[in-house]
Design an enzyme around this catalytic site. Structure first.
Site, mmCIF file in Angstrom:
data_model
loop_
_atom_site.group_PDB
_atom_site.id
_atom_site.type_symbol
_atom_site.label_atom_id
_atom_site.label_comp_id
_atom_site.label_asym_id
_atom_site.label_seq_id
_atom_site.Cartn_x
_atom_site.Cartn_y
_atom_site.Cartn_z
ATOM 1 N N CYS A 171 0.803 -1.230 0.000
ATOM 2 C CA CYS A 171 0.000 0.000 0.000
ATOM 3 C C CYS A 171 0.833 1.275 0.000
ATOM 4 C CB CYS A 171 -0.926 0.032 1.220
ATOM 5 S SG CYS A 171 -1.802 -1.492 1.524
ATOM 6 N N THR B 29 1.535 -8.127 8.994
ATOM 7 C CA THR B 29 0.266 -7.485 8.660
ATOM 8 C C THR B 29 -0.210 -6.497 9.717
ATOM 9 O OG1 THR B 29 -0.999 -9.323 9.632
ATOM 10 C CG2 THR B 29 -0.548 -9.433 7.263
ATOM 11 N N HIS C 73 -4.373 6.978 6.290
ATOM 12 C CA HIS C 73 -4.400 5.692 5.574
ATOM 13 C C HIS C 73 -5.787 5.072 5.701
ATOM 14 C CE1 HIS C 73 -2.743 2.263 3.561
ATOM 15 N NE2 HIS C 73 -3.048 1.447 4.567
ATOM 16 N N THR D 17 -10.283 -1.101 8.658
ATOM 17 C CA THR D 17 -10.087 -2.354 9.379
ATOM 18 C C THR D 17 -10.130 -2.074 10.874
ATOM 19 O OG1 THR D 17 -7.675 -2.128 9.336
ATOM 20 C CG2 THR D 17 -8.702 -3.357 7.534
ATOM 21 N N GLU E 283 -3.537 3.823 13.725
ATOM 22 C CA GLU E 283 -3.184 5.101 13.104
ATOM 23 C C GLU E 283 -3.629 6.279 13.962
ATOM 24 O OE1 GLU E 283 -3.263 7.468 8.823
ATOM 25 O OE2 GLU E 283 -4.522 5.686 9.073
ATOM 26 N N LYS F 252 -10.526 6.922 1.394
ATOM 27 C CA LYS F 252 -10.807 5.562 0.926
ATOM 28 C C LYS F 252 -12.281 5.210 1.117
ATOM 29 C CE LYS F 252 -6.229 3.461 1.621
ATOM 30 N NZ LYS F 252 -5.527 4.619 2.236
ATOM 31 N N HIS G 229 -9.678 1.223 -1.720
ATOM 32 C CA HIS G 229 -8.236 1.048 -1.503
ATOM 33 C C HIS G 229 -7.589 0.535 -2.787
ATOM 34 C CE1 HIS G 229 -4.469 0.474 0.234
ATOM 35 N NE2 HIS G 229 -4.769 -0.242 1.308
ATOM 36 N N PHE H 267 1.123 -3.435 4.475
ATOM 37 C CA PHE H 267 1.516 -4.775 4.894
ATOM 38 C C PHE H 267 3.032 -4.901 4.721
ATOM 39 C CE2 PHE H 267 -2.633 -7.406 4.117
ATOM 40 C CZ PHE H 267 -3.211 -6.773 5.198
#
Length: 409
Positions: free
Chosen positions: A159, A267, A298, A302, A309, A330, A335, A395
């Site tokens: 990413c 991850t 970002h 999730t 973040e 996003k 994404h 990731f």
């Protein structure tokens, strides 16, 4: 003394459209480019995606399309649009121009077709599959299209790919290696096998409900995951003095860049790694945290990533991040993996240029563990906005941050 670097052109192929100002207007209105693909298309469960409306015909002849994957097609189109937007005639000495591309997945369509031919059809695999699927194929096709003989490089860093491409292009101009750069990213991987692989990780947004376009809900208590998207975003970078001398429109200046590694988990993101990255980017720009008025986060929606973040932002800007407006675009474009840093940097430059901050869409009940100054619903005017940061946390623990400033004409 470092050469200041200006952003003078933007070219987009995106789920929200391909016209720069239209895309930004839709973002400010909180509109979505996300839609539902049914199981017949995905080959597995239904999935929400950000698909780009793209026809290669204006950019390629039928003969030229042979061996050119969709990702390279979109890259060439977006790079061409960026050059047109910059009203830039490239220098005669094309060795002074660089092509810096972020692409994580490469030519996925070519690979998918090759596997299908081999395993399902038991037929011949095209000899063009290799060159079409190479991760650096978009950079090569852009270089060939414009006769660019300077650096032509691809960064495949999940990413963070196109954010790193932009940062390295900026460094090359600063250091006098090149005078101009076409920098950004492209990704085209909305294919059954790839969608199924991501679904197996259980990180994709739920398709439940009557409004699939609202599936991506960063920072919301009920967020269910990210939305895969495709597209391309390229920016034209050049020395600020040269841009001023030719009377170019300057969206913003790109002043700070850093990439750092979490070195903790393949991850799971890490607060410390993200803090180190943002602090280094601020130092590179010569700015304090208090001078930054907007963060294009970002924010993938999730469960773990959004909280980490926000904790990183709080570590630098303080509890509830006073003075720093935060949004995750996003929520509207999805994404784009390797291309997302390029698109979000373009959006951040437009926010500075217009002094308007786009929102995080679909976040109705912010998670109490994500305490930042969210811009929700629709965008807001930001007449005092002078500097911003765009984050790409990938990731592999690879992080990149870019710091931009508004140009004072």
């Amino acid at each position: 003394m470092k050469t200041a670097v200006a952003i003078t052109g933007i070219g987009l192929i995106s789920p929200l459209g391909n016209q720069v100002e239209t895309v930004f207007s839709r973002l400010m209105a909180g509109e979505s480019g996300i839609r539902l693909l049914d199981a017949e298309v995905t080959g597995c469960k239904p999935a929400v995606v950000g698909a780009a409306d793209f026809d290669p015909a204006p950019w390629f002849t039928r003969l030229q399309l042979s061996g050119v994957d969709r990702v390279s097609q979109m890259a060439v189109a977006a790079a061409t649009l960026a050059l047109d937007d910059a009203a830039l005639t490239l220098p005669a000495e094309r060795e002074q121009v660089g092509v810096y591309v972020g692409c994580a997945m490469g030519g996925s369509t070519a690979l998918d077709k090759g596997f299908h031919n081999f395993y399902a059809e038991k037929s011949r695999v095209s000899p063009l599959s290799v060159i079409a699927s190479m991760a650096n194929a978009p950079a090569g096709h852009i270089s060939m299209r414009f006769g660019i003989t300077g650096p032509s490089v691809n960064y495949s860093v999940a990413c963070a790919s196109s954010a790193i491409a932009l940062g390295e292009a900026m460094r090359a101009i600063r250091h006098g290696e090149i005078t101009h750069a076409i920098a950004g990213g492209a990704e085209a991987m909305l294919l059954p096998g790839i969608i199924n692989a991501w679904q197996s990780m259980q990180v994709l947004a739920s398709t439940a409900g009557e409004h699939p376009e609202q599936a991506c809900r960063p920072y919301d208590k009920e967020r269910s995951g990210l939305v895969l998207a495709e597209g391309a975003a390229f920016l034209i970078l050049e020395g600020l003095d040269a841009a001023l001398a030719r009377g170019a429109r300057i969206y913003a200046t790109l002043d700070g860049y850093a990439c750092r590694s979490d070195a903790t988990h393949i991850t799971k993101p890490d607060v410390g790694g993200q803090v180190r990255t943002m602090r280094a980017a601020l130092a590179d720009a010569g700015l304090s945290a208090g001078q930054i008025g907007y963060c294009n986060s970002h924010g993938t929606a999730t469960q773990v990533g959004d909280v980490v973040e926000c904790q990183a932002l709080q570590s630098i800007w303080g509890e509830d991040t006073p003075g720093l407006q935060v949004s995750a675009t996003k929520s509207m474009h999805g994404h784009l993996l390797g291309a997302t840093g390029g698109l979000e940097t373009a959006i951040t430059a437009l926010a500075l240029y217009h002094q308007q901050v786009p929102p995080t869409a679909n976040c109705r009940q912010p998670d109490e563990n994500c305490r930042v100054q969210h811009v929700l619903g629709k965008g807001v005017a930001a007449p005092d906005l002078q500097a911003a940061i765009s984050n790409s946390f990938a990731f592999g623990g690879s992080n990149a941050s870019l710091v931009l400033q508004r140009h004072q004409a």
